[in-house]
Each structure stands twice: as C-alpha cells, then as structure tokens.
Design an enzyme around this catalytic site. Structure first.
Site, PDB file in Angstrom:
ATOM      1  N   THR A 187      41.702  41.964  46.582  1.00  0.00           N
ATOM      2  CA  THR A 187      40.506  41.324  47.156  1.00  0.00           C
ATOM      3  C   THR A 187      40.304  41.952  48.526  1.00  0.00           C
ATOM      4  O   THR A 187      41.238  42.523  49.072  1.00  0.00           O
ATOM      5  CB  THR A 187      40.756  39.801  47.355  1.00  0.00           C
ATOM      6  OG1 THR A 187      41.278  39.246  46.164  1.00  0.00           O
ATOM      7  CG2 THR A 187      39.509  39.048  47.745  1.00  0.00           C
ATOM      8  N   VAL A 216      36.002  33.640  36.509  1.00  0.00           N
ATOM      9  CA  VAL A 216      35.708  33.563  37.941  1.00  0.00           C
ATOM     10  C   VAL A 216      36.949  33.046  38.656  1.00  0.00           C
ATOM     11  O   VAL A 216      37.526  32.034  38.240  1.00  0.00           O
ATOM     12  CB  VAL A 216      34.510  32.617  38.211  1.00  0.00           C
ATOM     13  CG1 VAL A 216      34.240  32.519  39.710  1.00  0.00           C
ATOM     14  CG2 VAL A 216      33.268  33.108  37.485  1.00  0.00           C
ATOM     15  N   THR A 238      43.338  35.835  49.578  1.00  0.00           N
ATOM     16  CA  THR A 238      43.584  36.921  48.619  1.00  0.00           C
ATOM     17  C   THR A 238      44.773  36.502  47.754  1.00  0.00           C
ATOM     18  O   THR A 238      45.656  35.788  48.220  1.00  0.00           O
ATOM     19  CB  THR A 238      43.874  38.258  49.325  1.00  0.00           C
ATOM     20  OG1 THR A 238      44.432  39.165  48.354  1.00  0.00           O
ATOM     21  CG2 THR A 238      44.847  38.126  50.482  1.00  0.00           C
TER      22      THR A 238
HETATM   23  N1  GLY Z   1      41.565  36.451  44.422  1.00  0.00           N
HETATM   24  C1  GLY Z   1      40.707  37.142  43.566  1.00  0.00           C
HETATM   25  C2  GLY Z   1      40.670  36.651  42.198  1.00  0.00           C
HETATM   26  O1  GLY Z   1      41.647  36.066  41.721  1.00  0.00           O
HETATM   27  O2  GLY Z   1      39.672  36.853  41.541  1.00  0.00           O
END
Ligand code: GLY
Length: 318
Positions: A187, A216, A238
């Site tokens: 991320t 998502v 993240t």
């Molecule tokens: N932290 C990004 C995701 O898991 O989509």
C-alpha cells in the site's frame, strides 16, 4: 528489529518527536520484501515526502500535500498502487484509495477502480465534489469521466514485475488453492500537518496480490485505511486489509493521540492491537496536530520517509 535507513532509529525518534508543522510522513507499504534492494524504496518515499512538503511550503493545505505525495507514489512502479499495483486473480489492476481532511472531516474513497491512473485524485473529487464518501467500480469510473479525469486502459498500469508475480502465484494457486496465496500486502500512504495544526491523510493500493475481483480491503474505508481529525491526528494504514478493517487501525491510532499519547506511542499501540486482536500484520504512519509524527509496523520491513520544515531533504528507512 532490523533497521536500515538514512539515520539511526534514535535520531529518527528525535525528529519524529519534534513539535511544529509543516511536516509529513509517507509509507510505501509494510510488505517490502527482506531480500529487495532498498534503494528504489528510499528514493521513491524520499521524493514523495519532499513533493508533499513543497506543496505545504507554497501555501497548500495538509490535504493538498498528502495527495501530492500519494500521487508521486502511485506513479512510481515500485509500489503497490496506481501503476505497478498488484493484480487480481483475473490478471487485472483493481485500485482502492481514500483521503480525509482533518479540519472539516471531509473524506472521499473509491474502490475497485480499473481505468483511473491516480485513484487518490478521484477520491479527492469524491471528497470535494459529491455529498458521498465512498464510490466504487463502474459508478466511480463514470464519475471520473464526468470530472474529466482521463480513462486509461487497464493494461497500461500493469508492470512486467507484477505480471511475473501474477504468473508465479497463478501456478501456485493451481496447487495450493487460490485463497492460500492471497496474503501478500502492499500500500502507499501519506499524512501531513500544516503550520496551523491542520492534518490530513490519504492511502492508495492495488490490494492483496491475486485477490478476488471485487475484493475491497481497508484502504478506501475511512477509519480503517485512512483517518484525519484536527482534534486527534491523521493516520494511514498498510498491511492485511481484512485484519486492519476489524480494528479500524487508522482511527485506533488517532484516538490514542486524543487520549494523550504521542504519535509514536499511538502508532505502536495501534499496531499492537492489530496483532493482538486480529492476528494482523501491517503498519501505520501518523501526524499529530502539534507537528509530532510517528510510525510503527510488525512486519520485517516498512518503507517510509519523513520530512519537516527546516530539513533540506527527506529521510527514509525500510
Ligand atoms: N491494505 C491494503 C489491502 O489490504 O487492500
């Protein structure tokens, strides 16, 4: 924890604990591989942080600065966001992003976007130009067209590196099952504080590698991936989205600042919570309205950089 960066951890801690904005922290994800050459991560995060500080120096808001830094990282193919994002099991880029302004609590997010090069700019338009907070998939893409944001072919955002990773995971998925290979993370994010104590945050990702189309994670979700409130702090998460969502990581860190913790302490607390309550791996960056900054992670590496007024260049670590 193993450490490699521009300065020692002690020196970083001193710089993070200084008060007074403007200041900015960016991250390039907590999934940085231990065998990866750190040079492109240093370079990318440093330049992004410096781009953000320039915006603040020119009178831009904390949100303008955080978005500028995030765009920089979305355009860098070394990071899992925008161009260079991880691919879904269908072999496509599917992007999530969000942003939040701590002064007004205005926020915007987009999910499952396949034809927008810089989803954080679309999230900003959701924030500024609609009464909504979160838009997804074809509806978000139609809104992008309405805003005049150019539509790009999905293949333009697919890099050779991600294509090779997809091929490896695709082969492995045939043997081990798709769900067992869907854990690799990455991320980008930025948090900023301006000279008057206004804070803002934004986050952008391609999500977990080989994710199901339509999956998502935390990144576009306000409170989980991104949060900002001048009465608390601004944070960007993240790590594994499924775990981050369960503890609303970004808000958990910000609330801790309101309760009296320093941003560094708040970040450490939130990442502890992630591990303890959701068995999650990841990290968080945070900026307080008093200009103090923080970061924490529980993975082997998190690519990150910080800069504050008076520094001629950003300092990075991974
Ligand atoms: N932290 C990004 C995701 O898991 O989509």
């Amino acid at each position: 924890m193993a450490y490699a960066g521009d300065v020692t951890q002690t020196e970083f801690d001193r710089l993070l604990d200084q008060r007074g904005g403007p200041a900015l922290v960016v991250h390039g994800g907590a999934g940085t591989r231990v065998d990866a050459d750190p040079a492109p991560y240093f370079e990318g995060t440093r330049r992004a942080a410096e781009a953000g500080l320039r915006v603040l120096a020119q009178g831009g808001s904390a949100l303008d600065a955080a978005v500028a830094a995030a765009v920089f990282l979305e355009n860098d193919p070394n990071f899992n966001a925008g161009t260079g994002a991880a691919l879904t099991s269908a072999g496509e880029v599917e992007l999530d992003a969000s942003c939040m302004d701590g002064t007004t609590l205005r926020a915007g997010g987009v999910a499952c976007v396949k034809t927008v090069k810089n989803p954080v700019l679309l999230a900003r338009r959701v924030c500024d130009d609609t009464p909504h907070v979160l838009m997804c998939a074809t509806g978000a893409e139609a809104f992008a067209r309405e805003c005049g944001i150019p539509e790009v072919p999905n293949a333009l955002m697919v890099t050779q590196r991600q294509l090779e990773r997809w091929r490896e995971l695709h082969a492995l998925a045939q043997v081990e099952g798709a769900d067992s290979v869907r854990k690799k993370i990455g991320t980008i994010g930025a948090v900023a504080v301006d000279a008057r104590g206004g804070v803002a945050a934004c986050t952008s990702t391609g999500g977990t590698m080989y994710k199901r189309p339509g999956r998502v994670g935390d990144t576009p979700i306000i409170g989980a991936g991104t949060y900002a409130d001048d009465h608390e702090a601004a944070a960007s998460s993240t790590g594994l989205g499924e775990a981050i969502l369960k503890v609303t990581l970004a808000r958990a860190a910000c609330v801790r600042v309101r309760e009296g913790a320093s941003p560094r302490e708040a970040a450490a607390f939130a990442v502890g919570l992630l591990r303890e309550r959701a068995q999650g791996e990841g990290g968080v960056i945070i900026a307080g309205p008093d200009g103090r900054l923080g970061w924490a992670y529980n993975t082997p590496r998190m690519s990150r950089a910080m800069i504050r007024a008076g520094m001629s260049k950003a300092l990075a670590a991974v």
